[in-house]
Scaffold this active site. Structure first.
Site, PDB file in Angstrom:
ATOM      1  N   GLY A   1      36.459  33.610  38.052  1.00 40.37           N
ATOM      2  CA  GLY A   1      35.223  34.409  38.111  1.00 40.37           C
ATOM      3  C   GLY A   1      34.621  34.625  36.747  1.00 40.37           C
ATOM      4  O   GLY A   1      34.331  35.755  36.348  1.00 40.37           O
ATOM      5  N   ALA A   2      34.420  33.514  36.010  1.00 40.28           N
ATOM      6  CA  ALA A   2      34.016  33.658  34.595  1.00 40.28           C
ATOM      7  C   ALA A   2      32.561  33.259  34.349  1.00 40.28           C
ATOM      8  O   ALA A   2      32.157  33.100  33.214  1.00 40.28           O
ATOM      9  CB  ALA A   2      34.948  32.834  33.715  1.00 40.28           C
ATOM     10  N   SER A   3      31.779  33.117  35.419  1.00 37.22           N
ATOM     11  CA  SER A   3      30.390  32.693  35.200  1.00 37.22           C
ATOM     12  C   SER A   3      29.515  33.832  34.704  1.00 37.22           C
ATOM     13  O   SER A   3      28.412  33.613  34.231  1.00 37.22           O
ATOM     14  CB  SER A   3      29.809  32.106  36.491  1.00 37.22           C
ATOM     15  OG  SER A   3      29.913  33.048  37.532  1.00 37.22           O
ATOM     16  N   ARG A   4      29.992  35.064  34.863  1.00 40.06           N
ATOM     17  CA  ARG A   4      29.214  36.215  34.352  1.00 40.06           C
ATOM     18  C   ARG A   4      30.130  37.420  34.194  1.00 40.06           C
ATOM     19  O   ARG A   4      31.342  37.319  34.416  1.00 40.06           O
ATOM     20  CB  ARG A   4      28.027  36.532  35.273  1.00 40.06           C
ATOM     21  CG  ARG A   4      28.408  36.830  36.690  1.00 40.06           C
ATOM     22  CD  ARG A   4      27.162  36.824  37.596  1.00 40.06           C
ATOM     23  NE  ARG A   4      27.514  36.488  38.965  1.00 40.06           N
ATOM     24  CZ  ARG A   4      27.895  37.365  39.880  1.00 40.06           C
ATOM     25  NH1 ARG A   4      27.970  38.635  39.567  1.00 40.06           N
ATOM     26  NH2 ARG A   4      28.207  36.992  41.110  1.00 40.06           N
TER      27      ARG A   4
ATOM     28  N   VAL B   1      38.207  31.309  44.946  1.00 44.37           N
ATOM     29  CA  VAL B   1      39.626  31.667  44.815  1.00 44.37           C
ATOM     30  C   VAL B   1      40.161  32.426  46.033  1.00 44.37           C
ATOM     31  O   VAL B   1      41.363  32.684  46.124  1.00 44.37           O
ATOM     32  CB  VAL B   1      39.909  32.471  43.512  1.00 44.37           C
ATOM     33  CG1 VAL B   1      39.741  31.606  42.291  1.00 44.37           C
ATOM     34  CG2 VAL B   1      39.065  33.729  43.436  1.00 44.37           C
TER      35      VAL B   1
ATOM     36  N   ASN C   1      40.560  37.402  37.371  1.00 42.44           N
ATOM     37  CA  ASN C   1      39.453  38.339  37.173  1.00 42.44           C
ATOM     38  C   ASN C   1      38.498  38.407  38.369  1.00 42.44           C
ATOM     39  O   ASN C   1      37.924  39.455  38.634  1.00 42.44           O
ATOM     40  CB  ASN C   1      38.675  37.933  35.911  1.00 42.44           C
ATOM     41  CG  ASN C   1      37.321  38.606  35.845  1.00 42.44           C
ATOM     42  OD1 ASN C   1      37.213  39.779  35.516  1.00 42.44           O
ATOM     43  ND2 ASN C   1      36.268  37.871  36.204  1.00 42.44           N
TER      44      ASN C   1
ATOM     45  N   SER D   1      41.586  47.920  38.727  1.00 41.11           N
ATOM     46  CA  SER D   1      40.499  48.894  38.543  1.00 41.11           C
ATOM     47  C   SER D   1      41.119  50.281  38.595  1.00 41.11           C
ATOM     48  O   SER D   1      42.170  50.471  39.232  1.00 41.11           O
ATOM     49  CB  SER D   1      39.483  48.742  39.671  1.00 41.11           C
ATOM     50  OG  SER D   1      38.662  49.887  39.724  1.00 41.11           O
TER      51      SER D   1
ATOM     52  N   TYR E   1      38.695  47.777  48.685  1.00 41.72           N
ATOM     53  CA  TYR E   1      38.747  47.467  47.241  1.00 41.72           C
ATOM     54  C   TYR E   1      39.958  48.148  46.595  1.00 41.72           C
ATOM     55  O   TYR E   1      40.724  47.527  45.845  1.00 41.72           O
ATOM     56  CB  TYR E   1      37.438  47.955  46.601  1.00 41.72           C
ATOM     57  CG  TYR E   1      37.244  47.565  45.154  1.00 41.72           C
ATOM     58  CD1 TYR E   1      36.838  46.281  44.805  1.00 41.72           C
ATOM     59  CD2 TYR E   1      37.434  48.493  44.135  1.00 41.72           C
ATOM     60  CE1 TYR E   1      36.629  45.929  43.467  1.00 41.72           C
ATOM     61  CE2 TYR E   1      37.235  48.158  42.799  1.00 41.72           C
ATOM     62  CZ  TYR E   1      36.834  46.878  42.464  1.00 41.72           C
ATOM     63  OH  TYR E   1      36.633  46.542  41.153  1.00 41.72           O
TER      64      TYR E   1
ATOM     65  N   ALA F   1      42.706  49.148  48.024  1.00 37.84           N
ATOM     66  CA  ALA F   1      43.960  48.537  48.500  1.00 37.84           C
ATOM     67  C   ALA F   1      44.230  47.253  47.730  1.00 37.84           C
ATOM     68  O   ALA F   1      45.359  46.989  47.290  1.00 37.84           O
ATOM     69  CB  ALA F   1      43.857  48.254  49.999  1.00 37.84           C
TER      70      ALA F   1
HETATM   71  P1  NAP Z   1      30.472  40.418  38.502  1.00 38.97           P
HETATM   72  O1  NAP Z   1      29.575  40.614  37.366  1.00 38.97           O
HETATM   73  O2  NAP Z   1      29.948  40.568  39.885  1.00 38.97           O
HETATM   74  O3  NAP Z   1      31.149  38.983  38.360  1.00 38.97           O
HETATM   75  C1  NAP Z   1      32.073  38.559  39.319  1.00 38.97           C
HETATM   76  C2  NAP Z   1      32.522  37.168  38.982  1.00 38.97           C
HETATM   77  O4  NAP Z   1      33.507  36.791  39.929  1.00 38.97           O
HETATM   78  C3  NAP Z   1      31.404  36.161  39.073  1.00 38.97           C
HETATM   79  O5  NAP Z   1      31.582  35.194  38.072  1.00 38.97           O
HETATM   80  C4  NAP Z   1      31.631  35.545  40.441  1.00 38.97           C
HETATM   81  O6  NAP Z   1      31.186  34.199  40.522  1.00 38.97           O
HETATM   82  C5  NAP Z   1      33.127  35.569  40.533  1.00 38.97           C
HETATM   83  N1  NAP Z   1      33.601  35.479  41.917  1.00 38.97           N
HETATM   84  C6  NAP Z   1      33.370  36.336  42.937  1.00 38.97           C
HETATM   85  N2  NAP Z   1      34.000  35.895  44.038  1.00 38.97           N
HETATM   86  C7  NAP Z   1      34.625  34.746  43.703  1.00 38.97           C
HETATM   87  C8  NAP Z   1      35.424  33.823  44.397  1.00 38.97           C
HETATM   88  N3  NAP Z   1      35.727  34.001  45.694  1.00 38.97           N
HETATM   89  N4  NAP Z   1      35.906  32.757  43.746  1.00 38.97           N
HETATM   90  C9  NAP Z   1      35.623  32.547  42.439  1.00 38.97           C
HETATM   91  N5  NAP Z   1      34.866  33.389  41.712  1.00 38.97           N
HETATM   92  C10 NAP Z   1      34.377  34.472  42.352  1.00 38.97           C
HETATM   93  O7  NAP Z   1      31.729  41.391  38.434  1.00 38.97           O
HETATM   94  P2  NAP Z   1      32.470  42.062  37.183  1.00 38.97           P
HETATM   95  O8  NAP Z   1      32.022  43.442  37.081  1.00 38.97           O
HETATM   96  O9  NAP Z   1      32.437  41.180  36.029  1.00 38.97           O
HETATM   97  O10 NAP Z   1      33.960  42.127  37.772  1.00 38.97           O
HETATM   98  C11 NAP Z   1      35.008  41.304  37.308  1.00 38.97           C
HETATM   99  C12 NAP Z   1      36.330  41.926  37.755  1.00 38.97           C
HETATM  100  O11 NAP Z   1      36.447  43.221  37.175  1.00 38.97           O
HETATM  101  C13 NAP Z   1      36.433  42.123  39.247  1.00 38.97           C
HETATM  102  O12 NAP Z   1      37.736  41.858  39.675  1.00 38.97           O
HETATM  103  C14 NAP Z   1      36.118  43.578  39.431  1.00 38.97           C
HETATM  104  O13 NAP Z   1      36.691  44.106  40.601  1.00 38.97           O
HETATM  105  C15 NAP Z   1      36.747  44.148  38.196  1.00 38.97           C
HETATM  106  N6  NAP Z   1      36.223  45.465  37.816  1.00 38.97           N
HETATM  107  C16 NAP Z   1      34.911  45.647  37.521  1.00 38.97           C
HETATM  108  C17 NAP Z   1      34.464  46.907  37.187  1.00 38.97           C
HETATM  109  C18 NAP Z   1      33.023  47.182  36.840  1.00 38.97           C
HETATM  110  O14 NAP Z   1      32.663  48.347  36.704  1.00 38.97           O
HETATM  111  N7  NAP Z   1      32.194  46.188  36.677  1.00 38.97           N
HETATM  112  C19 NAP Z   1      35.348  47.983  37.142  1.00 38.97           C
HETATM  113  C20 NAP Z   1      36.668  47.767  37.438  1.00 38.97           C
HETATM  114  C21 NAP Z   1      37.100  46.508  37.768  1.00 38.97           C
HETATM  115  P3  NAP Z   1      29.935  33.756  41.440  1.00 38.97           P
HETATM  116  O15 NAP Z   1      28.756  34.287  40.754  1.00 38.97           O
HETATM  117  O16 NAP Z   1      30.038  32.301  41.425  1.00 38.97           O
HETATM  118  O17 NAP Z   1      30.129  34.409  42.776  1.00 38.97           O
END
Ligand code: NAP
Length: 567
Positions: free
Chosen positions: A334-337, A386, A412, A462, A475, A477
């Site tokens: 999940g590293a595209s953003r 994934v 991630n 998280s 989420y 769980a």
């Molecule tokens: P985000 O900006 O929505 O980015 C999510 C990334 O995961 C995107 O690159 C997306 O790729 C990829 N992804 C989603 N589903 C996927 C799949 N089935 N297979 C492969 N890639 C997938 O989210 P983020 O905030 O960076 O979150 C990253 C991690 O941190 C997550 O696990 C999230 O639960 C955790 N987290 C985030 C926060 C927060 O406040 N942001 C807080 C606590 C924990 P596509 O664009 O290709 O779908």
């Protein structure tokens, strides 16, 4: 950002800046000062590179760089004076490939280049005749080093440097200004034409010493520049010298710049001379310069009736490419953003080659790959959902074929599908469990054969996995599951010296949190000790630490990166 420019003036161009621009733009000494910089740059830059003109002033050097660098460059003009940069903006803002940045003043210190344009954001930095004005070289050089991408160069010159072996007759630019000052003071003391400025003149010289040295600082030994470059992390430091003829006619134009006269002869009028003082000051300076030229003509073997011989020192240094970790391979899911992208870039800065996994957005994933490559390491992107075992299997097989190993695995990828349990559908439950938890099992299990001694696994949970959250049973769980999974796996892999850790972020500015209503965000920020959300880079720093050699004795731990969020 009107015109696509990052900074734009909010005042009309000042008379002083225009005077300076006109006096310097066409002078031959300015051209000659830049030639060696341009020669080095032409052997260094590639089409598409971003070059910074640091201390760009009114744009005289930038005009020449644009004309003489024979590659398609983007030129960023950086200066700490809005008045001077305003003139540069007037002259150059119509050019598509030119951008402007102001070094902002905070508590009497100017922000550094990396604070202004970002870390690892430019290819090379050039600077003409500016560095001798900077009081804290190490701090300025560190900011420049941080802004340059690995392998990039920093090239600058100064005409105000002490060095062994220079023939006495070859002069430093500023030393002639100091001589003009001393002759002027003699004129005031001895020439009755200027008697009105004679009173307390010695006290005034003492009093204005600081102001003069601010505009025309005393020269530093060349070793000060070289040592500061090394201390800032540059390598391959090289110093060369070039002599040039400084025409008296050009020098007079320079000495006529009113703004500089406050530094040459502040004893008359200080920073705010009356019109009469300004006129007299200029007369005395020009008279003194003419006396200096006569002196040079008779006493200096390199001078004649039109010019003297000056010298510029040129410093060249390279930001090294990272090598400590080179050869290490990381897979970040999940590293595209968002956080995954920030983690990938942070690892790349540590010299790790990064495989960027994504699910849907190939264009964004490819952009991340390009950004990683610009940091001097290798990168590819691999598409795989994934949450699907078969797709993960294909991805890991690809990695096995291409690299044969994974040194750092970062789980991630994650999604949210929030709803209270009463209304949550089976699909919403399964999607989140599959993407956020089962994916960790798939990726980690399939990677195991590729993880050798000393490898690292870091998974992103998280704080919701620790404390729960309204509307996030699925989420929470999944995220709690990651913690239990990682603690158990840490025990299984300890004997192989593979560490398994978890990072539990609080609220982070990414797409995933965009949907949180404004009021709820306010409440979250209020509950967070640091009173704000995190930037993705702040989570990435913690992951990079756990993935580094520095964290070799940390395993089975959960590192909260939540700004002190109290549930
Ligand atoms: P985000 O900006 O929505 O980015 C999510 C990334 O995961 C995107 O690159 C997306 O790729 C990829 N992804 C989603 N589903 C996927 C799949 N089935 N297979 C492969 N890639 C997938 O989210 P983020 O905030 O960076 O979150 C990253 C991690 O941190 C997550 O696990 C999230 O639960 C955790 N987290 C985030 C926060 C927060 O406040 N942001 C807080 C606590 C924990 P596509 O664009 O290709 O779908």
């Amino acid at each position: 950002m009107e015109n696509g420019k990052s900074w734009k003036p909010n005042k009309p161009t000042s008379r002083g800046a225009t005077d300076y621009h006109e006096a310097v733009a066409d002078s031959s000494w300015n051209h000659e000062c830049l030639d060696p910089i341009i020669e080095i740059a032409n052997n260094t830059v590639k089409d598409g590179d971003i070059l910074v003109d640091f201390g760009a002033g009114t744009g005289t050097s930038a005009e020449k760089l644009l004309k003489k660098i024979n590659h398609k460059i983007n030129l960023w003009l950086v200066d700490n004076s809005p008045a001077w940069l305003g003139k540069a903006y007037e002259v150059l803002s119509s050019k598509e490939n030119v951008d402007f940045f102001l070094l902002e003043k905070k508590e009497n210190i100017f922000s550094t280049l990396s604070e202004t344009v970002g870390k690892s954001s430019v290819n090379h930095v050039l600077s003409a005749n500016t560095m001798h004005l900077i009081p804290n070289l190490k701090e300025a050089f560190t900011g420049i080093q941080e802004a340059i991408r690995p392998g990039g160069k920093f090239i600058f010159n100064t005409g105000n440097v002490l060095r062994e072996g220079r023939d006495e007759g070859i002069l430093m630019l500023d030393s002639t200004v100091y001589r003009v000052h001393d002759i002027a003071i003699d004129l005031i003391k001895n020439n009755d034409e200027f008697e009105k400025y004679r009173k307390n003149i010695d006290d005034k010289v003492k009093f204005f010493d600081t102001q003069r040295k601010f505009v025309f600082p005393l020269p530093r030994p060349k070793e000060d520049y070289e040592n500061a470059l090394k201390a800032a992390g540059f390598k391959d430091v090289k110093t060369t010298y070039h002599q040039y003829k400084l025409k008296y006619s050009d020098w007079i134009k320079f000495l006529k710049i009113r703004r500089l006269q406050a530094g040459i002869l502040p004893e008359i009028g200080g920073t705010t001379p009356s019109p009469e003082e300004a006129k007299d000051r200029e007369d005395i300076i020009i008279k003194s310069a003419e006396i200096l030229f006569k002196e040079l003509e008779t006493d200096n073997k390199f001078a004649d009736d039109k010019s003297y011989l000056g010298e510029w020192a040129y410093f060249e240094a390279v930001k090294p490419k990272p090598s400590n970790n080179s050869g290490r391979i990381a897979l970040v899911t999940g590293a595209s953003r968002g956080i995954g992208k920030a983690i990938s870039l942070e690892l790349a800065k540590d010299g790790v080659n990064v495989i960027v996994n994504y699910r849907s957005d190939q264009t964004e994933a490819e952009k991340v790959v390009e950004e990683i490559k610009s940091l001097g390491v290798e990168s590819i992107c691999l598409k795989a959902d994934v949450s699907k075992y078969e797709e993960v299997e294909i991805m890991i097989n690809n990695i096995k074929e291409k690299y044969g190993k994974i040194d750092i695995l970062v789980n991630n990828a994650g999604i949210v599908k929030d709803r209270s349990l009463k209304n949550m559908t089976l699909e919403e439950w399964n999607d989140v469990i599959n993407t956020n938890l089962n994916s960790v099992f798939y990726t980690t299990k399939l990677s195991l054969p590729l993880l050798k001694e000393g490898s690292r696994i870091v998974s992103i949970s998280s704080i919701v996995g620790l404390y729960g959250n309204f509307g996030q049973c699925n989420y929470a769980a999944a995220k709690a599951g990651i913690i239990g999974f990682s603690k158990s796996l840490a025990k299984e892999l300890g004997k192989k010296d593979i560490t398994v850790n978890v990072v539990a972020p609080g609220f982070v500015k990414t797409d995933i949190t965009k949907g949180i209503p404004f009021v709820k965000k306010k409440v979250i920020n209020y509950m967070t000790t640091l009173k704000r959300e995190a930037d993705a880079e702040e989570i990435a720093a913690a992951v990079a630490f756990l993935a580094s050699d520095k964290a070799s004795f940390i395993t089975g731990t959960v590192l909260n990166v939540d700004g002190g969020l109290a549930f």
